[in-house]
Design a protein around this motif. Structure first.
Motif, PDB file in Angstrom:
ATOM      1  N   ASP A  47       0.875  -1.172   0.000  1.00 50.64           N
ATOM      2  CA  ASP A  47       0.000   0.000   0.000  1.00 50.64           C
ATOM      3  C   ASP A  47       0.911   1.220   0.000  1.00 50.64           C
ATOM      4  O   ASP A  47       1.267   1.748   1.045  1.00 50.64           O
ATOM      5  CB  ASP A  47      -0.922  -0.009   1.218  1.00 50.64           C
ATOM      6  CG  ASP A  47      -1.878   1.175   1.223  1.00 50.64           C
ATOM      7  OD1 ASP A  47      -2.067   1.796   0.163  1.00 50.64           O
ATOM      8  OD2 ASP A  47      -2.424   1.497   2.301  1.00 50.64           O
ATOM      9  N   SER A  65       2.598   4.880  -2.346  1.00 49.42           N
ATOM     10  CA  SER A  65       2.261   6.012  -3.192  1.00 49.42           C
ATOM     11  C   SER A  65       2.060   5.558  -4.629  1.00 49.42           C
ATOM     12  O   SER A  65       2.712   4.622  -5.099  1.00 49.42           O
ATOM     13  CB  SER A  65       3.386   7.050  -3.126  1.00 49.42           C
ATOM     14  OG  SER A  65       3.304   7.960  -4.209  1.00 49.42           O
ATOM     15  N   LYS A  66       1.189   6.249  -5.358  1.00 52.43           N
ATOM     16  CA  LYS A  66       0.960   5.907  -6.755  1.00 52.43           C
ATOM     17  C   LYS A  66       2.152   6.249  -7.635  1.00 52.43           C
ATOM     18  O   LYS A  66       2.158   5.916  -8.831  1.00 52.43           O
ATOM     19  CB  LYS A  66      -0.297   6.598  -7.268  1.00 52.43           C
ATOM     20  CG  LYS A  66      -1.582   6.003  -6.707  1.00 52.43           C
ATOM     21  CD  LYS A  66      -2.808   6.554  -7.401  1.00 52.43           C
ATOM     22  CE  LYS A  66      -4.079   5.864  -6.902  1.00 52.43           C
ATOM     23  NZ  LYS A  66      -5.288   6.351  -7.597  1.00 52.43           N
ATOM     24  N   GLY A 125      -2.291   0.671  -4.808  1.00 52.17           N
ATOM     25  CA  GLY A 125      -1.339   1.759  -4.869  1.00 52.17           C
ATOM     26  C   GLY A 125      -0.137   1.373  -5.696  1.00 52.17           C
ATOM     27  O   GLY A 125      -0.052   0.277  -6.230  1.00 52.17           O
ATOM     28  N   CYS A 126       0.796   2.283  -5.848  1.00 51.67           N
ATOM     29  CA  CYS A 126       2.066   2.173  -6.581  1.00 51.67           C
ATOM     30  C   CYS A 126       1.842   2.138  -8.092  1.00 51.67           C
ATOM     31  O   CYS A 126       0.879   1.548  -8.586  1.00 51.67           O
ATOM     32  CB  CYS A 126       2.922   1.013  -6.106  1.00 51.67           C
ATOM     33  SG  CYS A 126       2.528  -0.598  -6.730  1.00 51.67           S
ATOM     34  N   GLN A 139      -1.972   2.161 -13.326  1.00 46.70           N
ATOM     35  CA  GLN A 139      -1.161   1.252 -12.514  1.00 46.70           C
ATOM     36  C   GLN A 139      -0.965  -0.096 -13.215  1.00 46.70           C
ATOM     37  O   GLN A 139      -1.777  -0.520 -14.031  1.00 46.70           O
ATOM     38  CB  GLN A 139      -1.836   1.013 -11.165  1.00 46.70           C
ATOM     39  CG  GLN A 139      -1.893   2.246 -10.278  1.00 46.70           C
ATOM     40  CD  GLN A 139      -2.696   1.985  -9.024  1.00 46.70           C
ATOM     41  OE1 GLN A 139      -3.817   1.499  -9.076  1.00 46.70           O
ATOM     42  NE2 GLN A 139      -2.118   2.296  -7.881  1.00 46.70           N
ATOM     43  N   THR A 152     -11.128   2.273  -0.327  1.00 43.18           N
ATOM     44  CA  THR A 152     -10.535   2.337  -1.662  1.00 43.18           C
ATOM     45  C   THR A 152     -11.592   2.237  -2.757  1.00 43.18           C
ATOM     46  O   THR A 152     -11.511   2.924  -3.780  1.00 43.18           O
ATOM     47  CB  THR A 152      -9.502   1.208  -1.843  1.00 43.18           C
ATOM     48  OG1 THR A 152      -8.498   1.331  -0.827  1.00 43.18           O
ATOM     49  CG2 THR A 152      -8.829   1.294  -3.200  1.00 43.18           C
TER      50      THR A 152
END
Length: 223
Positions: A3, A5-6, A32-33, A63, A200
């Motif tokens: 979980d 940062s994007k 995320g990520c 993503q 989310t």
């Protein structure tokens, strides 16, 4: 659990070796990520070993998420369960590669793997390839993969009972993921994951329901 940062890139590897009559259970939860990749390798290097690998991931925007899993049955009477689910939105992409190897001496192996994906956007894409490599004669093995939308009838049933589209979508998405979340034995962790997941998916809606030829690209393969 992933979980981040994007804007993050996360590449990880997990290697497990099991001895006689051992048990190993894992739960992978990822969101995320910008780019996430996890390679999980399990060697059942003893008679009667058991492993259960469960995973849930959510992708959005642009993503990309990879789950590459290998289970090697090297001895008799081994049991493995591989069960992953993905939820894709936006223009995101995911790749699932699950390989189960049953060696010649690994008689009485019981191996099952399943990959299911829920597509929320007609621009999302998932590539799923579960495979079995079996060199023993007396085994019980199977695999399967699905990718698609929730059908119109399911949504219509909920709308007919006064549930608005956004709420109906969240209920259906949550139900799709809940059986993976419920595999977590530790209650505080399970409740944390459930709350995180609900936060989310809040505001997401299911598009393209019932489309017999959805715009989302879904590629599946097996051996």
């Amino acid at each position: 659990m992933l979980d981040e940062s994007k804007a993050a890139y996360h590449v990880g590897t997990t290697r497990v070796t099991q001895e006689k009559d051992s048990s190993y259970e894992s739960g992978s939860f990822a969101m995320g990520c910008a780019l996430g990749r996890h390679e999980l390798t399990v060697l059942l290097d003893g008679t009667g070993a058991y492993c259960s690998l469960n995973g849930l991931y959510l992708t959005d925007d642009t993503q990309h998420m990879d789950n590459l899993i290998s289970i090697d049955h090297a001895h008799p009477n081994g049991t493995s369960r591989l069960y992953y689910k993905g939820i894709l939105d936006g223009r995101s992409r995911a790749v699932f590669g699950g390989t189960v190897l049953v060696r010649q001496d690994a008689q009485k192996t019981d191996a099952q793997q399943t990959d299911k994906n829920l597509i929320l956007s007609d621009r999302a894409e998932v590539d799923s390839k579960p495979s079995l490599l079996i060199y023993a004669d007396d085994v019980k093995c199977g695999h399967g993969a699905t990718a698609g939308h929730i059908d119109d009838d399911t949504l219509f049933y909920m709308r007919s009972r006064g549930i608005d589209p956004e709420t109906a979508s969240q209920i259906l998405i949550h139900a799709f993921a809940r059986d993976i979340i419920d595999t977590v034995a530790h209650e505080p962790v399970r409740e944390y994951l459930d709350r995180l997941f609900l936060d989310t998916v809040s505001g997401k809606t299911i598009s393209g329901l019932g489309d017999s030829n959805p715009g989302s690209r879904q590629r599946q393969g097996g051996a």
